[in-house]
Design an enzyme around this catalytic site. Structure first.
Site, PDB file in Angstrom:
ATOM      1  N   ALA A  66       0.878  -1.186   0.000  1.00 24.48           N
ATOM      2  CA  ALA A  66       0.000   0.000   0.000  1.00 24.48           C
ATOM      3  C   ALA A  66       0.910   1.228   0.000  1.00 24.48           C
ATOM      4  O   ALA A  66       2.084   1.145   0.356  1.00 24.48           O
ATOM      5  CB  ALA A  66      -0.871  -0.026   1.252  1.00 24.48           C
ATOM      6  N   GLU A 108      -0.979  -9.058  -1.448  1.00 25.61           N
ATOM      7  CA  GLU A 108      -2.417  -9.295  -1.226  1.00 25.61           C
ATOM      8  C   GLU A 108      -3.215  -9.163  -2.510  1.00 25.61           C
ATOM      9  O   GLU A 108      -4.184  -9.890  -2.716  1.00 25.61           O
ATOM     10  CB  GLU A 108      -2.922  -8.352  -0.135  1.00 25.61           C
ATOM     11  CG  GLU A 108      -2.376  -8.729   1.239  1.00 25.61           C
ATOM     12  CD  GLU A 108      -2.733  -7.722   2.314  1.00 25.61           C
ATOM     13  OE1 GLU A 108      -2.333  -6.542   2.181  1.00 25.61           O
ATOM     14  OE2 GLU A 108      -3.420  -8.105   3.274  1.00 25.61           O
ATOM     15  N   GLU A 128       3.938  -5.704   7.079  1.00 27.31           N
ATOM     16  CA  GLU A 128       3.114  -4.712   7.764  1.00 27.31           C
ATOM     17  C   GLU A 128       3.458  -4.585   9.251  1.00 27.31           C
ATOM     18  O   GLU A 128       3.336  -3.529   9.840  1.00 27.31           O
ATOM     19  CB  GLU A 128       1.639  -5.038   7.615  1.00 27.31           C
ATOM     20  CG  GLU A 128       1.076  -4.834   6.214  1.00 27.31           C
ATOM     21  CD  GLU A 128       1.256  -6.034   5.302  1.00 27.31           C
ATOM     22  OE1 GLU A 128       2.093  -6.895   5.591  1.00 27.31           O
ATOM     23  OE2 GLU A 128       0.551  -6.089   4.274  1.00 27.31           O
TER      24      GLU A 128
END
Ligand code: T1G
Length: 694
Positions: A66, A108, A128
């Site tokens: 992300a 993901e 993460e």
């Protein structure tokens, strides 16, 4: 070719729709990339006669996660978890081609596709946890479905990068290819069309619960990481993977959002970006000088450590001593360090002998006439260093950089005795120099900006975190340390026990408390510093070294002598009962009424002292930005990474709270506790330290 939004494009080739993601530098899944990918999927699915859709990345990597720059801001649709679900529920098979580092949200996205192929050299991972988060786009639900709960949990809690072959064996990817991403995309798509590469939906795999394993891991975590929030939420989310995926994804989302709200997430992301932006100094726009051959003077602990780190970066090293025996010892230490680096996986075994061959031991400074840069790592004595730099000035070639590894001495004084002060700089490594990542780059009044730029370029080559520092006693880190260590000593003089101080700071998140650290470094080093500073110590200053002096006078220098604040038997560490008598005697001598301190108060005083001196270092421009101080403490002093560094932590308190604490403590000792002017101004202006990191 259909250009969706400048970042995402779609190409139709026969029955194949190729979606290309091109968001340099690492294809971060920004809002634009998510929006473009969603539109590309819709467009591709609307085309006639498409048999397979392939997602691949341009540039050096598939999606590396992300977009961390979006964290802490208002989230913008399309949201990554929803997009991954859309991919998974697509009627046309969607496959992904992974290369470079497919991490976090990037992996993901791939887990939502119906087959994943990797390209040689690929690494995947769910890092993460290093950002105080958890995989929030289905990673905690799909990874266990593909490789089982234990392997998935290890991957999520370690955040480690997994090489392609292991990922294949774990079932995270279906096949490995070699070649460029677009060519592999075509090849894999054609194999899907002819049934040679199978596709499957991960959400339809059922995972059996394994609460026994999860309970064991949770119990271990409570022992080792009870102060961290996200690891426990990772377990909570993975526990849900045996539920229907909609329920599991809901639980994962809830856990992710809780992590997103924590100061730990903010601290870890500050650390992530700080590590990268700390080297952005004005001089980094200047071309550095070429450095391929380094001279190191002094083959002691520091010199051999610095030599090791330079050799591991592929640099030629001429290591100088003035006595053969010391040179032999130093050379042997370098070899042991390199072997240790192989064991720690920091150096490939097959490169060991080639790396060792770059080392050239020599007796005498005259062997440094051709080096590009010298690092002096001799005894911390100004006269000795001046003598060395006089000789270097006459031996070294024009343009050679003359650096000192001094940890506190005045670089300007050293530069002044040479005919080339513009080529003199401080390169302060931290012991062990081949392990610790911090490098303070100490810039003298006359240091040429190109020399500073070379310092930063060398730091990058050595995989160090270079931080620019001005000249003062101790530069940034040791200057601030010298101040707040007195607080620890005052606390012990006034009633706390050294072990309690250590426990309080360890519960705050330090890997080791200050007394364990000083025992490890050697109590004689601080003893020498106290004696060096004695002549210039202000008479108003409350002396903090009585107890430490008595301990040193007993010949107890810490771990190296088996006894210091603690007792050392092999690898075991115990409290040293003999210091209680010393502490009580010094309290009695000073007429001290013993006070009780709780751990919270210990941390408050310790951190307030650290922050107040850090502010003075900023005021004096020894550090240019608060993040420079933060990175010094994260990479050189074991400051807890999830707190982001002393001044990032200070922002969680605010200037007014800090001022009132200092004013309260100043009633006890107005010389030691002073409110920095800058802090008062920040309180007036409502400024945060983060506002000063631009
Ligand atoms: N977002 C934004 N910028 C990033 C970024 C990211 N994820 N990763 C790197 N950058 C920037 C970085 O700041 C630098 O910028 C440049 O790219 C090169 O990086 C929902 C929530 C990929 C191994 O944690 O580990 O997905 O300084 O210098 O040494 O579950 O970057 O040039 O301006 O580090 O070759 C998970 C973090 C996110 C990966 C490349 N992903 N990145 O290393 O280059 S959270 C990560 C890295 C997430 C989902 C969750 C490394 C790298 P600048 P670099 P590198």
């Amino acid at each position: 070719m259909q250009n969706i939004n400048g970042i995402v494009s779609v190409e139709i080739n026969n029955k194949i729709a190729l979606i290309c993601l091109d968001n340099p530098p690492v294809n971060a899944a920004s809002q634009a990339l998510r929006d473009g990918l969603q539109k590309a999927l819709i467009w591709a699915s609307s085309q006639n006669d498409i048999g397979v859709i392939v997602i691949y990345g341009a540039g050096r990597t598939f999606v590396a996660g992300a977009d961390i720059k979006e964290f802490g801001k208002q989230p913008l649709a399309p949201f990554l978890p929803d997009l991954v679900n859309e991919i998974e529920q697509a009627e046309i098979p969607v496959i992904s081609v992974l290369h470079g580092t497919a991490l976090g949200g990037g992996l993901e996205i791939a887990l939502g596709t119906h087959a994943r192929v990797g390209i040689e050299g690929l690494k995947v991972g769910l890092p993460e946890i290093h950002l105080g988060l958890l995989p929030g786009a289905g990673g905690t639900q799909r990874t266990p479905r593909l490789c089982g709960i234990p392997a998935a949990l290890d991957m999520i809690l370690s955040g480690r990068h997994i090489h392609a072959q292991e990922a294949l064996e774990m079932g995270l990817i279906d096949k490995l290819y070699d070649g460029q991403p677009r060519d592999v995309a075509m090849e894999a798509a054609q194999e899907v069309l002819i049934g040679k590469l199978e596709t499957h939906r991960t959400d339809q795999i059922i995972t059996k619960s394994n609460n026994v394993h999860l309970d064991e891991v949770e119990a271990r975590l409570l022992q080792t990481h009870s102060h961290l929030f996200s690891p426990h939420k990772c377990i909570e989310a993975v526990r849900a993977c045996s539920l229907p995926i909609e329920e599991g994804l809901r639980i994962e989302r809830q856990a992710f959002e809780e992590c997103m709200e924590t100061p730990q997430r903010a601290g870890l992301i500050h650390a992530f970006f700080g590590e990268r932006s700390v080297s952005r100094v004005p001089e980094s726009k200047i071309a550095p000088r070429q450095v391929e051959h380094i001279g190191i003077i002094g083959a002691g602990t520091m010199g051999s450590g610095i030599a090791t780190t330079c050799l591991m970066a592929g640099l030629r090293v001429t290591l100088i001593e003035n006595v053969q025996e010391n040179l032999n010892e130093g050379t042997a230490k370098v070899k042991r360090n390199l072997q240790d680096s192989v064991k720690r996986g920091k150096l490939q075994a097959e490169n060991l002998s080639k790396t060792q061959s770059l080392l050239q031991p020599a007796l005498g400074i005259e062997y440094l006439d051709q080096v590009d840069l010298v690092i002096e790592a001799a005894f911390e004595d100004m006269d000795i260093k001046k003598e060395i730099f006089r000789k270097l000035d006459s031996v070294c070639k024009a343009g050679a950089i003359l650096a000192s590894n001094t940890s506190y001495l005045d670089i300007n004084q050293i530069a002044a005795i040479t005919s080339r002060p513009q080529d003199v700089i401080g390169l302060h490594f931290f012991s062990p120099a081949h392990v610790m990542r911090l490098l303070e780059i100490v810039v003298g009044k006359k240091t040429d900006p190109a020399v500073t730029a070379t310092g930063f370029s060398l730091a990058k080559k050595l995989r160090k975190v270079g931080v620019k520092a001005g000249v003062c006693d101790g530069f940034i880190g040791n200057r601030i340390l010298a101040h707040y260590r007195k607080t620890a000593a005052y606390l012990v003089l006034d009633g706390a026990h050294p072990q309690q101080v250590d426990q309080a700071l360890e519960s705050f998140g330090f890997a080791m408390g200050p007394y364990k650290v000083t025992d490890l470094a050697g109590l004689d080093i601080d003893w020498m510093t106290r004696r060096r500073k004695a002549p210039t110590r202000p008479k108003e200053e409350r002396y903090s070294g009585e107890i430490a002096d008595r301990i040193c006078e007993s010949g107890w220098f810490g771990r190296k002598s088996g006894q210091g604040y603690y007792l050392y038997k092999g690898r075991d560490i115990h409290t040293n009962p003999d210091i209680d008598a010393i502490i009580n005697a010094e309290r009695q001598k000073a007429g001290i009424t013993v006070q009780k301190f709780n751990n919270k108060e210990i941390v408050k005083r310790y951190m307030t002292a650290m922050i107040s001196e850090a502010v003075r270092v900023l005021e004096e421009r020894i550090a240019a930005r608060p993040l420079d101080v933060d990175m010094v403490f994260l990479f050189g002093y074991g400051f807890p990474r999830h707190r982001g560094g002393p001044l990032h932590y200070a922002d969680t308190l605010g200037p007014q709270e800090l001022i009132s604490r200092i004013e309260t403590y100043a009633k006890e000792d107005s010389h030691y506790w002073k409110v920095p002017d800058m802090l008062r101004q920040m309180a007036l202006d409502g400024t945060k330290f983060s506002d000063l990191n631009g």
